[in-house]
Motif scaffolding. Structure first.
Motif, short mmCIF file in Angstrom:
data_model
loop_
_atom_site.label_atom_id
_atom_site.label_comp_id
_atom_site.label_asym_id
_atom_site.label_seq_id
_atom_site.Cartn_x
_atom_site.Cartn_y
_atom_site.Cartn_z
N GLU A 51 -2.96 1.71 7.56
CA GLU A 51 -2.45 1.09 6.33
C GLU A 51 -2.40 -0.42 6.58
O GLU A 51 -1.78 -0.86 7.56
N LEU A 52 -3.00 -1.19 5.70
CA LEU A 52 -3.03 -2.64 5.93
C LEU A 52 -1.63 -3.25 5.90
O LEU A 52 -1.39 -4.29 6.53
N GLY A 53 -0.71 -2.61 5.19
CA GLY A 53 0.66 -3.12 5.13
C GLY A 53 1.45 -2.88 6.41
O GLY A 53 2.55 -3.41 6.57
N ASP A 54 0.92 -2.08 7.32
CA ASP A 54 1.61 -1.74 8.57
C ASP A 54 1.17 -2.72 9.66
O ASP A 54 0.11 -2.58 10.27
N VAL A 74 -7.03 -3.26 -2.38
CA VAL A 74 -7.19 -2.82 -3.76
C VAL A 74 -8.37 -3.57 -4.38
O VAL A 74 -8.50 -4.77 -4.19
N SER A 75 -9.23 -2.85 -5.10
CA SER A 75 -10.47 -3.48 -5.60
C SER A 75 -10.55 -3.52 -7.12
O SER A 75 -11.61 -3.83 -7.67
N VAL A 76 -9.45 -3.23 -7.78
CA VAL A 76 -9.45 -3.27 -9.25
C VAL A 76 -8.13 -3.86 -9.74
O VAL A 76 -7.17 -3.98 -8.97
N GLU A 77 -8.07 -4.17 -11.03
CA GLU A 77 -6.82 -4.63 -11.61
C GLU A 77 -5.86 -3.44 -11.73
O GLU A 77 -6.25 -2.37 -12.20
N THR A 78 -4.63 -3.62 -11.27
CA THR A 78 -3.64 -2.55 -11.34
C THR A 78 -2.26 -3.19 -11.27
O THR A 78 -2.13 -4.40 -11.40
N ASN A 79 -1.22 -2.36 -11.10
CA ASN A 79 0.12 -2.95 -10.99
C ASN A 79 0.28 -3.72 -9.68
O ASN A 79 -0.52 -3.55 -8.75
N PHE A 80 1.29 -4.56 -9.62
CA PHE A 80 1.34 -5.54 -8.54
C PHE A 80 1.67 -4.95 -7.17
O PHE A 80 1.20 -5.46 -6.15
N LEU A 84 0.12 -6.29 -3.81
CA LEU A 84 0.97 -7.05 -2.88
C LEU A 84 0.86 -6.48 -1.46
O LEU A 84 0.67 -7.21 -0.49
N GLU A 85 0.97 -5.16 -1.37
CA GLU A 85 1.00 -4.54 -0.04
C GLU A 85 -0.33 -4.70 0.70
O GLU A 85 -0.37 -5.08 1.86
N ALA A 86 -1.43 -4.42 0.00
CA ALA A 86 -2.72 -4.41 0.72
C ALA A 86 -3.38 -5.78 0.73
O ALA A 86 -3.85 -6.24 1.77
N ASN A 87 -3.43 -6.45 -0.42
CA ASN A 87 -4.25 -7.65 -0.53
C ASN A 87 -3.51 -8.92 -0.13
O ASN A 87 -4.15 -9.94 0.15
N ILE A 88 -2.20 -8.88 -0.13
CA ILE A 88 -1.43 -10.08 0.24
C ILE A 88 -0.81 -9.85 1.63
O ILE A 88 -1.22 -10.48 2.61
N LEU A 135 -4.18 -10.05 -11.72
CA LEU A 135 -3.43 -10.10 -10.46
C LEU A 135 -4.34 -9.80 -9.28
O LEU A 135 -4.18 -10.34 -8.18
N TYR A 136 -5.30 -8.92 -9.51
CA TYR A 136 -6.30 -8.64 -8.47
C TYR A 136 -7.06 -9.92 -8.11
O TYR A 136 -7.20 -10.27 -6.93
N GLY A 137 -7.51 -10.65 -9.14
CA GLY A 137 -8.21 -11.91 -8.90
C GLY A 137 -7.32 -12.92 -8.19
O GLY A 137 -7.77 -13.64 -7.29
N VAL A 138 -6.05 -12.95 -8.57
CA VAL A 138 -5.09 -13.85 -7.90
C VAL A 138 -4.98 -13.49 -6.42
O VAL A 138 -4.93 -14.36 -5.55
N SER A 139 -4.96 -12.19 -6.13
CA SER A 139 -4.86 -11.78 -4.72
C SER A 139 -6.10 -12.19 -3.93
O SER A 139 -6.01 -12.52 -2.75
N LYS A 140 -7.26 -12.22 -4.59
CA LYS A 140 -8.47 -12.67 -3.90
C LYS A 140 -8.44 -14.19 -3.70
O LYS A 140 -8.94 -14.70 -2.69
#
Ligand code: 15L
Length: 266
Positions: A51-54, A74-80, A84-88, A135-140
């Motif tokens: 898990e990337l968050g670990d 995460v590779s699509v737009e979804t809830n934050f 947050l956990e994977a991409n940030i 939010l997905y784009g923001v994480s990128k």
């Protein structure tokens, strides 16, 4: 030309599956990882579930690798929350682990959704300001900035690939501009791994499409020359249905349907 050990994250994903095969010639050992089952190790592979968050798990994952090809998250737009956990948080874990374990080069799967709120009538290059379409784009955007910081401060090189639409073939009219063939994807990652000097580079990932919104002049040092084109699919795509109403935001903006996705409730 070969690395000793490359880490590929997101190996269960659409592009991860392609790269699991495609990166094989580039390393003696390919360490493949995802959070979900990716089967057992094939010849020349190591399989690690993570898990990337670990944080502790990510540090073990990155240790002993010579380059990281980061397609996890995460590779699509979804809830934050998952973003947050994977991409940030997850991305931070990956870069900290690279710093700690002395990994000097990464290839980061960024996305065209970093600039999705430019119009399809615009032509942009890597120096134009970001205009994320969700939010997905923001994480990128975060990933592009985090990797820039790790380059300026620690000298870790990253090629940020603003991937368009990498599928077996374009699925709609928009993708005639954004299409990146699998062969061109593999070539792009190969260049990003082996270019003598990458520094911190942002490069748009598209095939040699007739209609394009992106200018890669700023990334010429990567040496990427796409060989495929969406043009061979044009007739089929256009025959599949009429164009969208030109006042539809999906037809106006580069990000297509991403610009109207959400908001999602947590
Ligand atoms: C992306 O960033 C997504 O990961 C992918 O699933 C496609 O939707 C692509 O962008 C696209 O813009 O077509």
């Amino acid at each position: 030309q070969e690395y000793r050990r490359i880490l590929l994250t997101g190996a269960a994903g659409g592009l991860g599956k392609v790269l699991r095969e495609g990166l094989k010639p580039f390393a003696s050992v390919l360490r493949v990882s995802d959070r979900v089952d990716i089967g057992t190790a094939k010849t020349g592979e190591e399989v690690v579930l993570c898990e990337l968050g670990d944080k502790a798990a990510v540090h073990r994952l990155v240790e002993d690798c010579d380059a990281v090809v980061h397609f996890g998250g995460v590779s699509v737009e979804t809830n934050f929350d998952p973003i947050l956990e994977a991409n940030i948080v997850g991305l931070f874990n990956v870069y900290e682990a690279m710093r700690k374990h002395g990994v000097k080069r990464a290839v980061f799967a960024s996305s065209n959704h970093v600039t999705g709120f430019y119009k399809q009538a615009d032509r942009i290059d890597a120096d134009d300001p970001v205009r994320p379409d969700g939010l997905y784009g923001v994480s990128k955007c975060f990933g592009e900035n985090l990797s820039r910081f790790y380059f300026d401060r620690y000298g870790i090189e990253t090629a940020c690939l603003r991937i368009g639409s990498s599928f077996p073939e374009p699925k709609d009219r928009r993708m005639l501009a954004t299409y990146l063939s699998y062969a061109d994807l593999i070539e792009l990652v190969r260049r990003a791994l082996f270019a003598p000097k990458v520094g911190h580079t942002v490069i748009f990932g598209a095939s040699d499409n007739k209609v394009t919104w992106w200018d890669n002049a700023k990334a010429e040092h990567i040496g990427f020359k796409p060989r495929d084109t969406s043009e061979v699919f044009r007739a089929r795509v256009e025959a599949a249905g009429p164009p969208l109403d030109p006042s539809n935001p999906v037809a106006i903006f580069q990000g297509g349907a991403f610009v109207t996705a959400g908001p999602f409730d947590d």
